[in-house]
Design a protein around this motif. Sequence first.
Motif, PDB file in Angstrom:
ATOM      1  N   LEU A 215       0.833  -1.206   0.000  1.00  0.00           N
ATOM      2  CA  LEU A 215       0.000   0.000   0.000  1.00  0.00           C
ATOM      3  C   LEU A 215       0.869   1.259   0.000  1.00  0.00           C
ATOM      4  O   LEU A 215       1.770   1.404   0.831  1.00  0.00           O
ATOM      5  CB  LEU A 215      -0.920   0.002   1.225  1.00  0.00           C
ATOM      6  CG  LEU A 215      -1.984  -1.096   1.258  1.00  0.00           C
ATOM      7  CD1 LEU A 215      -2.717  -1.083   2.591  1.00  0.00           C
ATOM      8  CD2 LEU A 215      -2.970  -0.932   0.110  1.00  0.00           C
ATOM      9  N   ASP A 216       0.579   2.143  -0.927  1.00  0.00           N
ATOM     10  CA  ASP A 216       1.332   3.393  -1.033  1.00  0.00           C
ATOM     11  C   ASP A 216       0.363   4.504  -1.407  1.00  0.00           C
ATOM     12  O   ASP A 216      -0.166   4.542  -2.514  1.00  0.00           O
ATOM     13  CB  ASP A 216       2.427   3.257  -2.094  1.00  0.00           C
ATOM     14  CG  ASP A 216       3.309   4.504  -2.189  1.00  0.00           C
ATOM     15  OD1 ASP A 216       3.029   5.485  -1.474  1.00  0.00           O
ATOM     16  OD2 ASP A 216       4.256   4.484  -2.990  1.00  0.00           O
ATOM     17  N   PHE A 217       0.105   5.387  -0.463  1.00  0.00           N
ATOM     18  CA  PHE A 217      -0.805   6.510  -0.694  1.00  0.00           C
ATOM     19  C   PHE A 217      -0.040   7.785  -1.043  1.00  0.00           C
ATOM     20  O   PHE A 217      -0.588   8.874  -0.960  1.00  0.00           O
ATOM     21  CB  PHE A 217      -1.681   6.731   0.532  1.00  0.00           C
ATOM     22  CG  PHE A 217      -2.739   5.684   0.699  1.00  0.00           C
ATOM     23  CD1 PHE A 217      -3.999   5.842   0.135  1.00  0.00           C
ATOM     24  CD2 PHE A 217      -2.475   4.515   1.408  1.00  0.00           C
ATOM     25  CE1 PHE A 217      -4.973   4.868   0.270  1.00  0.00           C
ATOM     26  CE2 PHE A 217      -3.443   3.537   1.559  1.00  0.00           C
ATOM     27  CZ  PHE A 217      -4.693   3.712   0.985  1.00  0.00           C
ATOM     28  N   GLY A 218       1.233   7.633  -1.422  1.00  0.00           N
ATOM     29  CA  GLY A 218       2.006   8.791  -1.857  1.00  0.00           C
ATOM     30  C   GLY A 218       3.247   9.050  -1.037  1.00  0.00           C
ATOM     31  O   GLY A 218       4.095   9.842  -1.439  1.00  0.00           O
ATOM     32  N   SER A 219       3.379   8.392   0.104  1.00  0.00           N
ATOM     33  CA  SER A 219       4.561   8.631   0.948  1.00  0.00           C
ATOM     34  C   SER A 219       5.394   7.372   1.131  1.00  0.00           C
ATOM     35  O   SER A 219       6.189   7.272   2.056  1.00  0.00           O
ATOM     36  CB  SER A 219       4.120   9.154   2.325  1.00  0.00           C
ATOM     37  OG  SER A 219       3.236   8.242   2.944  1.00  0.00           O
ATOM     38  N   GLY A 220       5.210   6.396   0.249  1.00  0.00           N
ATOM     39  CA  GLY A 220       5.986   5.160   0.335  1.00  0.00           C
ATOM     40  C   GLY A 220       5.217   4.059   1.036  1.00  0.00           C
ATOM     41  O   GLY A 220       4.198   4.305   1.703  1.00  0.00           O
ATOM     42  N   THR A 221       5.684   2.838   0.873  1.00  0.00           N
ATOM     43  CA  THR A 221       5.028   1.692   1.504  1.00  0.00           C
ATOM     44  C   THR A 221       5.408   1.616   2.975  1.00  0.00           C
ATOM     45  O   THR A 221       6.453   2.126   3.387  1.00  0.00           O
ATOM     46  CB  THR A 221       5.422   0.387   0.796  1.00  0.00           C
ATOM     47  OG1 THR A 221       6.852   0.264   0.819  1.00  0.00           O
ATOM     48  CG2 THR A 221       4.951   0.392  -0.650  1.00  0.00           C
ATOM     49  N   PRO A 222       4.577   0.966   3.815  1.00  0.00           N
ATOM     50  CA  PRO A 222       4.882   0.882   5.243  1.00  0.00           C
ATOM     51  C   PRO A 222       6.164   0.088   5.505  1.00  0.00           C
ATOM     52  O   PRO A 222       6.459  -0.876   4.806  1.00  0.00           O
ATOM     53  CB  PRO A 222       3.665   0.138   5.814  1.00  0.00           C
ATOM     54  CG  PRO A 222       2.594   0.258   4.784  1.00  0.00           C
ATOM     55  CD  PRO A 222       3.292   0.328   3.470  1.00  0.00           C
TER      56      PRO A 222
ATOM     57  N   THR B 211       5.610 -10.071   6.265  1.00  0.00           N
ATOM     58  CA  THR B 211       6.722  -9.245   6.743  1.00  0.00           C
ATOM     59  C   THR B 211       7.145  -8.298   5.620  1.00  0.00           C
ATOM     60  O   THR B 211       6.861  -8.550   4.450  1.00  0.00           O
ATOM     61  CB  THR B 211       7.917 -10.117   7.163  1.00  0.00           C
ATOM     62  OG1 THR B 211       8.311 -10.934   6.053  1.00  0.00           O
ATOM     63  CG2 THR B 211       7.557 -11.007   8.342  1.00  0.00           C
ATOM     64  N   PRO B 212       7.827  -7.202   5.954  1.00  0.00           N
ATOM     65  CA  PRO B 212       8.201  -6.223   4.919  1.00  0.00           C
ATOM     66  C   PRO B 212       9.098  -6.801   3.837  1.00  0.00           C
ATOM     67  O   PRO B 212       9.083  -6.324   2.700  1.00  0.00           O
ATOM     68  CB  PRO B 212       8.924  -5.130   5.715  1.00  0.00           C
ATOM     69  CG  PRO B 212       8.476  -5.307   7.119  1.00  0.00           C
ATOM     70  CD  PRO B 212       8.204  -6.760   7.296  1.00  0.00           C
ATOM     71  N   GLU B 213       9.871  -7.846   4.176  1.00  0.00           N
ATOM     72  CA  GLU B 213      10.824  -8.381   3.203  1.00  0.00           C
ATOM     73  C   GLU B 213      10.149  -9.115   2.043  1.00  0.00           C
ATOM     74  O   GLU B 213      10.751  -9.296   0.983  1.00  0.00           O
ATOM     75  CB  GLU B 213      11.801  -9.329   3.898  1.00  0.00           C
ATOM     76  CG  GLU B 213      12.731  -8.653   4.887  1.00  0.00           C
ATOM     77  CD  GLU B 213      12.058  -8.367   6.221  1.00  0.00           C
ATOM     78  OE1 GLU B 213      12.653  -7.642   7.028  1.00  0.00           O
ATOM     79  OE2 GLU B 213      10.931  -8.879   6.445  1.00  0.00           O
TER      80      GLU B 213
END
Length: 283
Positions: free
Chosen positions: A222-229, A248-250
């Motif tokens: 998910l990216d609303f304009g400021s990068g993914t979590p 996980t983020p990886e």
Amino acid sequence: MLDWAAEHRGLPYRTPCHDRWLLDGLADGAPPQEREHNSRFVVASRREKYALLSRMALRAQKLRTTTCRFEASELHAMKQAATAHLPYGWISTSDALTAHLWHLLGRLRARSAASVERLGVLVDFSSYLKEIPENYWGNTITCTELRLPVGEMQDCSLGKTARLIRESTSENTAANALDEIAYLREQRLAGRERKVMPRMLYRAYTNMLQVNDRAKLPFYDLDFGSGTPFRCELPHVPIPWAAQIMPTPEKEGSREVHLSLPKAAADALVAEPSWQAHLHKYA
């Protein structure tokens, strides 16, 4: 959510679809008798509902959420070990992990061999209702339950338990989903929607482990304009013996498991080396 994120950033997107009436229209094909009773929901009286909610509020103060991480190699070894003891059929990594958690927490509860352990798994039925658009979101969660005597579960291999979980999950068919949709629609039309409660919630305080596998949801896309979590933290779950499986983020196949446990059980799982060794026995 991905479509809404794309819209927010001015990118091409599909129109998000979460129309409740789309589900209600499917209920017309369900048998009439299924609209009067459902094995997974109950219409609670006001007294029963608030007694349960009060119990949840009081017990929530005695719970602790602990998070454990399973590396991709660990999960692969876990599935391989489960498959090695599997007489037939196919299981997923989620089945193997759920079986492992059920074995572990069943032992942690230390109940008598004659007692019955229950497993409740949340399931999304949108995948086997072809009338629902691929990007439909919401209102499509049901559950499946599995019961095993403690003594039998202790003797049951990881593969056999995982296979039982797979078979139980496979019992959620399109016909069952239509029955549930019809039942819930009837309760809403009769003005009883605020009284409808999942039966599984009542068993959370007795002998049930509840599992919600969210590992395939795109939290880290998910990216609303400021990068993914860079990190997704879940809110505290006020239900004991509840496990939420997260990606996980990886994005390399590892998993995080958020466990809501009574404080004594959480302390034992985190602090005692023997329980940590059992938790990560496939590492």
